[in-house]
Design an enzyme around this catalytic site. Structure first.
Site, PDB file in Angstrom:
ATOM      1  N   PRO A  20      23.451  40.009  42.810  1.00 53.90           N
ATOM      2  CA  PRO A  20      22.191  39.722  42.251  1.00 53.90           C
ATOM      3  C   PRO A  20      21.154  38.784  42.876  1.00 53.90           C
ATOM      4  CG  PRO A  20      24.060  38.411  41.127  1.00 53.90           C
ATOM      5  CD  PRO A  20      24.619  39.578  41.957  1.00 53.90           C
ATOM      6  N   ASN A  21      20.145  39.317  42.722  1.00 56.64           N
ATOM      7  CA  ASN A  21      18.869  38.433  43.337  1.00 56.64           C
ATOM      8  C   ASN A  21      18.795  38.669  44.996  1.00 56.64           C
ATOM      9  OD1 ASN A  21      17.946  37.343  40.914  1.00 56.64           O
ATOM     10  ND2 ASN A  21      19.744  35.934  41.153  1.00 56.64           N
ATOM     11  N   ARG A  28      11.436  35.385  48.796  1.00 58.62           N
ATOM     12  CA  ARG A  28      11.410  34.169  48.158  1.00 58.62           C
ATOM     13  C   ARG A  28      12.217  33.226  48.648  1.00 58.62           C
ATOM     14  NH1 ARG A  28       7.358  33.403  44.540  1.00 58.62           N
ATOM     15  NH2 ARG A  28       8.801  32.398  43.201  1.00 58.62           N
ATOM     16  N   TYR A  33      17.376  30.900  52.493  1.00 56.08           N
ATOM     17  CA  TYR A  33      18.024  32.166  52.754  1.00 56.08           C
ATOM     18  C   TYR A  33      17.133  32.949  53.872  1.00 56.08           C
ATOM     19  CZ  TYR A  33      20.359  31.739  48.225  1.00 56.08           C
ATOM     20  OH  TYR A  33      21.278  30.947  47.147  1.00 56.08           O
ATOM     21  N   ASN A  84      28.828  40.883  49.294  1.00 54.72           N
ATOM     22  CA  ASN A  84      28.078  39.607  49.032  1.00 54.72           C
ATOM     23  C   ASN A  84      27.927  39.527  47.612  1.00 54.72           C
ATOM     24  OD1 ASN A  84      26.619  37.102  48.757  1.00 54.72           O
ATOM     25  ND2 ASN A  84      25.376  37.583  50.295  1.00 54.72           N
ATOM     26  N   ALA A  87      25.756  35.059  43.058  1.00 53.90           N
ATOM     27  CA  ALA A  87      26.142  34.145  42.263  1.00 53.90           C
ATOM     28  C   ALA A  87      27.327  34.598  41.497  1.00 53.90           C
ATOM     29  CB  ALA A  87      25.019  33.810  41.133  1.00 53.90           C
ATOM     30  N   HIS A  90      30.796  33.043  42.041  1.00 55.35           N
ATOM     31  CA  HIS A  90      31.349  31.710  41.263  1.00 55.35           C
ATOM     32  C   HIS A  90      31.776  32.002  40.047  1.00 55.35           C
ATOM     33  CE1 HIS A  90      29.557  30.556  45.251  1.00 55.35           C
ATOM     34  NE2 HIS A  90      28.239  30.892  44.888  1.00 55.35           N
ATOM     35  N   ASP A  97      38.697  41.254  39.472  1.00 59.05           N
ATOM     36  CA  ASP A  97      39.861  42.137  38.942  1.00 59.05           C
ATOM     37  C   ASP A  97      39.443  43.618  39.437  1.00 59.05           C
ATOM     38  OD1 ASP A  97      41.104  40.118  37.364  1.00 59.05           O
ATOM     39  OD2 ASP A  97      40.438  40.783  35.524  1.00 59.05           O
ATOM     40  N   GLU A 108      34.253  39.122  51.949  1.00 59.34           N
ATOM     41  CA  GLU A 108      33.273  38.527  51.206  1.00 59.34           C
ATOM     42  C   GLU A 108      32.382  37.930  52.421  1.00 59.34           C
ATOM     43  OE1 GLU A 108      35.144  35.588  48.531  1.00 59.34           O
ATOM     44  OE2 GLU A 108      33.149  34.703  48.557  1.00 59.34           O
ATOM     45  N   HIS A 110      28.695  35.608  52.764  1.00 59.24           N
ATOM     46  CA  HIS A 110      27.715  34.708  52.457  1.00 59.24           C
ATOM     47  C   HIS A 110      26.705  34.445  53.388  1.00 59.24           C
ATOM     48  CE1 HIS A 110      29.497  34.511  48.459  1.00 59.24           C
ATOM     49  NE2 HIS A 110      30.612  34.170  48.944  1.00 59.24           N
ATOM     50  N   LEU A 111      25.303  34.577  52.898  1.00 62.83           N
ATOM     51  CA  LEU A 111      24.374  34.067  54.124  1.00 62.83           C
ATOM     52  C   LEU A 111      24.305  32.663  54.473  1.00 62.83           C
ATOM     53  CD1 LEU A 111      21.617  36.110  52.074  1.00 62.83           C
ATOM     54  CD2 LEU A 111      22.091  36.677  54.375  1.00 62.83           C
ATOM     55  N   SER A 112      24.321  31.760  53.217  1.00 57.83           N
ATOM     56  CA  SER A 112      24.473  30.465  53.517  1.00 57.83           C
ATOM     57  C   SER A 112      25.898  29.835  53.675  1.00 57.83           C
ATOM     58  CB  SER A 112      23.895  29.806  52.118  1.00 57.83           C
ATOM     59  OG  SER A 112      24.435  30.163  50.987  1.00 57.83           O
ATOM     60  N   ARG A 117      26.800  23.358  49.864  1.00 61.24           N
ATOM     61  CA  ARG A 117      25.910  23.184  48.947  1.00 61.24           C
ATOM     62  C   ARG A 117      26.614  22.775  47.768  1.00 61.24           C
ATOM     63  NH1 ARG A 117      23.010  29.007  48.566  1.00 61.24           N
ATOM     64  NH2 ARG A 117      21.530  27.863  47.379  1.00 61.24           N
ATOM     65  N   ARG A 121      29.294  25.918  43.954  1.00 64.26           N
ATOM     66  CA  ARG A 121      29.189  27.033  44.932  1.00 64.26           C
ATOM     67  C   ARG A 121      30.599  26.799  45.716  1.00 64.26           C
ATOM     68  NH1 ARG A 121      24.073  29.263  44.279  1.00 64.26           N
ATOM     69  NH2 ARG A 121      22.485  27.808  43.943  1.00 64.26           N
TER      70      ARG A 121
HETATM   71  O1  CA2 Z   1      24.513  32.497  50.590  1.00 67.24           O
HETATM   72  C1  CA2 Z   1      24.885  33.573  49.858  1.00 67.24           C
HETATM   73  O2  CA2 Z   1      24.756  34.659  50.393  1.00 67.24           O
HETATM   74  C2  CA2 Z   1      24.981  33.655  48.418  1.00 67.24           C
HETATM   75  O3  CA2 Z   1      26.007  34.612  47.978  1.00 67.24           O
HETATM   76  C3  CA2 Z   1      23.574  33.768  47.733  1.00 67.24           C
HETATM   77  C4  CA2 Z   1      23.662  33.690  46.245  1.00 67.24           C
HETATM   78  C5  CA2 Z   1      24.159  32.320  45.721  1.00 67.24           C
HETATM   79  O4  CA2 Z   1      23.993  32.378  44.627  1.00 67.24           O
HETATM   80  C6  CA2 Z   1      25.718  32.249  46.302  1.00 67.24           C
HETATM   81  O5  CA2 Z   1      25.877  30.839  45.962  1.00 67.24           O
HETATM   82  C7  CA2 Z   1      25.577  32.326  47.900  1.00 67.24           C
HETATM   83  C8  CA2 Z   1      22.132  33.707  45.788  1.00 67.24           C
HETATM   84  C9  CA2 Z   1      21.130  34.859  46.231  1.00 67.24           C
HETATM   85  C10 CA2 Z   1      20.150  34.506  45.884  1.00 67.24           C
HETATM   86  O6  CA2 Z   1      19.110  35.398  46.835  1.00 67.24           O
HETATM   87  C11 CA2 Z   1      17.931  35.048  46.591  1.00 67.24           C
HETATM   88  C12 CA2 Z   1      17.109  35.294  47.728  1.00 67.24           C
HETATM   89  C13 CA2 Z   1      15.689  34.906  47.919  1.00 67.24           C
HETATM   90  C14 CA2 Z   1      15.255  34.202  46.836  1.00 67.24           C
HETATM   91  C15 CA2 Z   1      16.112  33.931  45.276  1.00 67.24           C
HETATM   92  C16 CA2 Z   1      17.290  34.443  45.491  1.00 67.24           C
END
Ligand code: CA2
Length: 155
Positions: A20-21, A28, A33, A84, A87, A90, A97, A108, A110-112, A117, A121
């Site tokens: 998601p997102n 954004r 990110y 990836n 959210a 978590h 499953d 798995e 993650h960008l960040s 954080r 997370r």
């Molecule tokens: O660091 C990552 O890749 C995450 O999976 C990104 C998730 C976050 O909930 C994880 O804890 C770590 C969030 C992705 C949201 O991406 C956005 C990108 C631009 C603007 C808003 C959200």
């Protein structure tokens, strides 16, 4: 009579899942990110897939059930999963499953760096059913993850 393919000859099929997102990437919150878009990431994975001679199927969804369905559909159709979970990392016992259920090698990413954080997370429901996790290298996390998954499948 044809001889069976060895792991080094086989064209592996990999499902790439974005949670998601992640469709908002580059549009954004660039301070968190980065400015790379999801399209940029997918293009760079496709190009790496061609060099590594693996076939990628890529999907982004904001819906937990759609991600679970895609994981189920990968059973017998794909050789590994690069995910990836966003959210859902978590929160989602359902995605965990599904991965355990299909038993496909999963990486798995993650960008960040999720460990730098917020505390919430730091826990991943996915990590225990993944062969490994890469976190904190921006878009390169995906490329490192793909490389690791292909190396694992070929070994
Ligand atoms: O660091 C990552 O890749 C995450 O999976 C990104 C998730 C976050 O909930 C994880 O804890 C770590 C969030 C992705 C949201 O991406 C956005 C990108 C631009 C603007 C808003 C959200």
């Amino acid at each position: 009579m044809s001889t069976p393919e060895t792991a080094s000859e086989k064209q592996f099929r990999i499902l790439v899942l974005h949670g998601p997102n992640l469709n908002l990437l580059g549009q954004r919150e660039p301070e968190v990110y980065g400015s790379t878009t999801l399209l940029d990431i997918n293009r760079s994975l496709e190009s790496m897939g061609e060099s590594l001679q693996v076939k990628l199927s890529i999907l982004q969804s904001n819906h937990e059930g759609a991600l679970v369905d895609a994981i189920h559909q990968a059973w017998g159709q794909q050789d590994g999963i690069l995910i990836n979970p966003g959210a859902y990392t978590h929160t989602s016992v359902a995605i965990r499953d599904a991965i355990a259920g299909v038993a496909l090698p999963t990486v798995e990413v993650h960008l960040s760096n999720v460990y730098q954080r917020e505390e919430f997370r730091h826990h991943s429901y996915i990590a225990p059913v993944a062969i490994g996790q890469i976190s904190g290298f921006g878009a390169a996390s995906y490329r490192l993850g793909l490389q690791a998954l292909v190396g694992y499948l070929r070994s």
